[in-house]
Design an enzyme around this catalytic site. Structure first.
Site, PDB file in Angstrom:
ATOM      1  N   PHE A 141       0.765  -1.029   0.017  1.00  0.00           N
ATOM      2  CA  PHE A 141       0.045   0.102   0.011  1.00  0.00           C
ATOM      3  C   PHE A 141       0.994   1.222  -0.067  1.00  0.00           C
ATOM      4  O   PHE A 141       1.718   1.490   1.055  1.00  0.00           O
ATOM      5  CB  PHE A 141      -0.926   0.209   1.222  1.00  0.00           C
ATOM      6  CG  PHE A 141      -2.076   1.370   1.092  1.00  0.00           C
ATOM      7  CD1 PHE A 141      -3.016   1.238   0.046  1.00  0.00           C
ATOM      8  CD2 PHE A 141      -1.415   2.334   1.775  1.00  0.00           C
ATOM      9  CE1 PHE A 141      -3.890   2.331   0.193  1.00  0.00           C
ATOM     10  CE2 PHE A 141      -2.352   3.671   1.601  1.00  0.00           C
ATOM     11  CZ  PHE A 141      -3.477   3.562   0.798  1.00  0.00           C
ATOM     12  N   ASP A 226       9.483   3.038   1.878  1.00  0.00           N
ATOM     13  CA  ASP A 226       8.007   3.992   2.474  1.00  0.00           C
ATOM     14  C   ASP A 226       7.998   3.835   3.782  1.00  0.00           C
ATOM     15  O   ASP A 226       7.331   2.697   4.282  1.00  0.00           O
ATOM     16  CB  ASP A 226       7.005   3.340   1.504  1.00  0.00           C
ATOM     17  CG  ASP A 226       5.763   4.371   1.793  1.00  0.00           C
ATOM     18  OD1 ASP A 226       5.514   4.995   2.693  1.00  0.00           O
ATOM     19  OD2 ASP A 226       4.904   4.042   0.855  1.00  0.00           O
ATOM     20  N   LYS A 255       2.266  11.098   7.066  1.00  0.00           N
ATOM     21  CA  LYS A 255       1.424  10.868   8.445  1.00  0.00           C
ATOM     22  C   LYS A 255       2.037  11.402   9.369  1.00  0.00           C
ATOM     23  O   LYS A 255       1.596  12.642   9.641  1.00  0.00           O
ATOM     24  CB  LYS A 255       1.259   9.595   8.592  1.00  0.00           C
ATOM     25  CG  LYS A 255       0.485   8.844   7.094  1.00  0.00           C
ATOM     26  CD  LYS A 255      -0.184   7.445   7.482  1.00  0.00           C
ATOM     27  CE  LYS A 255      -0.990   6.966   6.706  1.00  0.00           C
ATOM     28  NZ  LYS A 255      -0.732   5.873   5.682  1.00  0.00           N
TER      29      LYS A 255
HETATM   30  C1  LIG Z   1      -1.007   6.019   4.065  1.00  0.00           C
HETATM   31  C2  LIG Z   1       0.103   5.566   3.502  1.00  0.00           C
HETATM   32  C3  LIG Z   1       0.476   6.100   2.088  1.00  0.00           C
HETATM   33  C4  LIG Z   1      -0.266   7.381   1.778  1.00  0.00           C
HETATM   34  O1  LIG Z   1      -0.334   8.493   2.433  1.00  0.00           O
HETATM   35  P1  LIG Z   1      -1.587   9.586   2.012  1.00  0.00           P
HETATM   36  O2  LIG Z   1      -1.163  10.567   2.905  1.00  0.00           O
HETATM   37  O3  LIG Z   1      -2.773   8.784   2.372  1.00  0.00           O
HETATM   38  O4  LIG Z   1      -1.554   9.770   0.598  1.00  0.00           O
HETATM   39  C5  LIG Z   1       1.678   5.646   1.718  1.00  0.00           C
HETATM   40  N1  LIG Z   1       2.336   4.645   2.015  1.00  0.00           N
HETATM   41  C6  LIG Z   1       2.131   4.154   3.173  1.00  0.00           C
HETATM   42  C7  LIG Z   1       2.856   2.838   3.685  1.00  0.00           C
HETATM   43  C8  LIG Z   1       0.983   4.460   3.908  1.00  0.00           C
HETATM   44  O5  LIG Z   1       0.552   3.764   5.053  1.00  0.00           O
END
Ligand SMILES: *Cc1c(COP(=O)(O)O)cnc(C)c1O
Length: 398
Positions: A141, A226, A255
């Site tokens: 994700f 990520d 985040k």
């Molecule tokens: C939430 C998330 C994203 C995307 O972040 P948004 O601010 O919702 O665009 C990307 N990578 C990971 C691992 C995430 O948990």
């Protein structure tokens, strides 16, 4: 104030239905606790998918935001602002890297990392433009943009959204042999989550990331971590990569960097990589805005001062031991896994009925992939609050 029912009805009437929220309305939040319009209190065990690592409305971060509101809130990158440099310096010092590029959302930072790897591949590695390949993992994700969903393995996220962006190769998560076999002379990057949050709190085999990093180095491929969900103390280290004692070439953050107050994200790497960006080749109107920078600077300061990573490690071990006690008494729970305060409880059946019971007993959590419940409270949670919440959780699971 509108009642919960009025709020829900209005939201569903006027809002596109791209979410199916649990029927709880947040009207107030502080630390771990939230209240609905009726004044009922809940433990927030989702923390907005780890955007609220330091709790709702952390007083010092709120103060930093208020102070900045009295100064300047937006310059756009057409001009300098007096605080962006401080933010960039702080995030470089925190990571040990030399350059950062600010964006707003996690998905934008992932997009930026993809552009970074493709340009680096073309400009530095010498891969023909248009031939760059990036290796990603199954069940990943990374966000919701058209390019990012192009390499998702979740059919719900993709259906009806074609045509998709080419240039991505999917290998099973945690499979070193598959990673090495997928590398070609055109491979420019390997993108992975150090722990897969949305997939249900899935950790790679111990030592995998370090070995994958070595494979990437051998083939001159960028390792892109990520850390949007795992970063900023959630897993018991400031970055989940530290668990294996290695540094990726490229970090992606989002985040928690904005402490649940402002969206702010960033790609951080060394100059030899991030200097592929030239004026006009990438950007964002709100990226690096002074309000978000002020919040992020204070967030990084407090995270280090109060040793939030250590707190997450110790509180997570305590929380997990209590969940394991519940598992011992409940044959429907088949696994308790995770690191720090990113915890997944795996059931041998549909978890949704348990989530419903949790919510009615005052604990907010959400199932992911039908059979897993994720517990990821703000790291400011106290031991007394863990005890109290666990008593409610045990009752709901019984
Ligand atoms: C939430 C998330 C994203 C995307 O972040 P948004 O601010 O919702 O665009 C990307 N990578 C990971 C691992 C995430 O948990």
């Amino acid at each position: 104030m509108s009642s919960s029912k009025q709020v829900i009805d209005k939201t569903e009437k006027f809002g596109a239905h791209n979410y199916k929220p649990k029927e709880v309305v947040f009207a107030w939040g502080e630390g771990v606790m939230v209240k609905n319009p009726e004044g009922e209190e809940f433990y927030d065990m989702l923390s907005a998918y780890s955007a609220l690592n330091f709790g709702h409305r952390h007083p010092e971060i709120i103060q930093a935001a208020k102070d900045q509101l009295d100064g300047v809130t937006l310059s756009s990158r057409a001009f300098y602002n007096n605080i962006l440099g401080d933010f960039l310096e702080a995030i470089c010092k925190l990571t040990g890297k030399t350059m950062a590029l600010p964006m707003n959302t996690g998905a934008e930072a992932v997009e930026t990392a993809i552009k970074t790897a493709r340009r680096w591949g073309n400009f530095i590695k010498g891969v023909e433009d248009g031939k760059q390949e990036i290796i990603v993992c199954s069940e990943n994700f990374h966000g919701r943009t058209t390019t990012i969903i192009s390499f998702s393995t979740d059919e719900v996220a993709k259906k009806g959204y074609g045509p998709f962006t080419p240039g991505f190769v999917v290998v099973p998560y945690g499979d070193l042999a598959a990673l090495e076999a997928a590398i070609t002379p055109n491979t420019v990057g390997f993108l992975m989550e150090p722990i897969q949050g949305e997939a249900g709190v899935i950790c790679p085999p111990e030592g995998f990331m370090k070995k994958a990093y070595a494979v990437c180095k051998k083939h001159n491929v960028l390792f892109i971590a990520d850390e949007v969900q795992t970063g900023f103390a959630r897993t018991g280290d400031i970055f989940a990569c530290q668990h294996e004692g290695f540094e990726p070439d490229v970090y992606i953050f989002g985040k928690a960097l904005g402490a649940g107050i402002m969206p702010i994200s960033a790609v951080v790497a060394n100059e030899d990589i991030l200097s592929v960006f030239t004026p006009g080749s990438h950007g964002s109107t709100f990226g690096g805005n002074p309000l978000a920078c002020a919040v992020a600077i204070k967030t990084m300061e407090i995270m280090q001062r109060d040793e939030f990573a250590k707190q997450a490690k110790e509180k997570g071990a305590y929380f997990m031991s209590k969940l394991n006690d519940m598992k011992a008494k409940n044959p429907k729970i088949i696994e308790v896994r995770g690191r720090g305060l990113l915890i997944g409880v795996e059931f041998n059946c549909d978890a949704a009925p348990y989530v419903k019971k949790l919510i009615s007993s005052g604990v907010l959590a959400k199932e992911t992939h039908e059979t897993t419940i994720r517990f990821a409270p703000p790291i400011v949670i106290t031991y007394e609050q863990i005890d109290d919440a666990c008593a409610k959780i045990a009752k709901a699971f019984a």
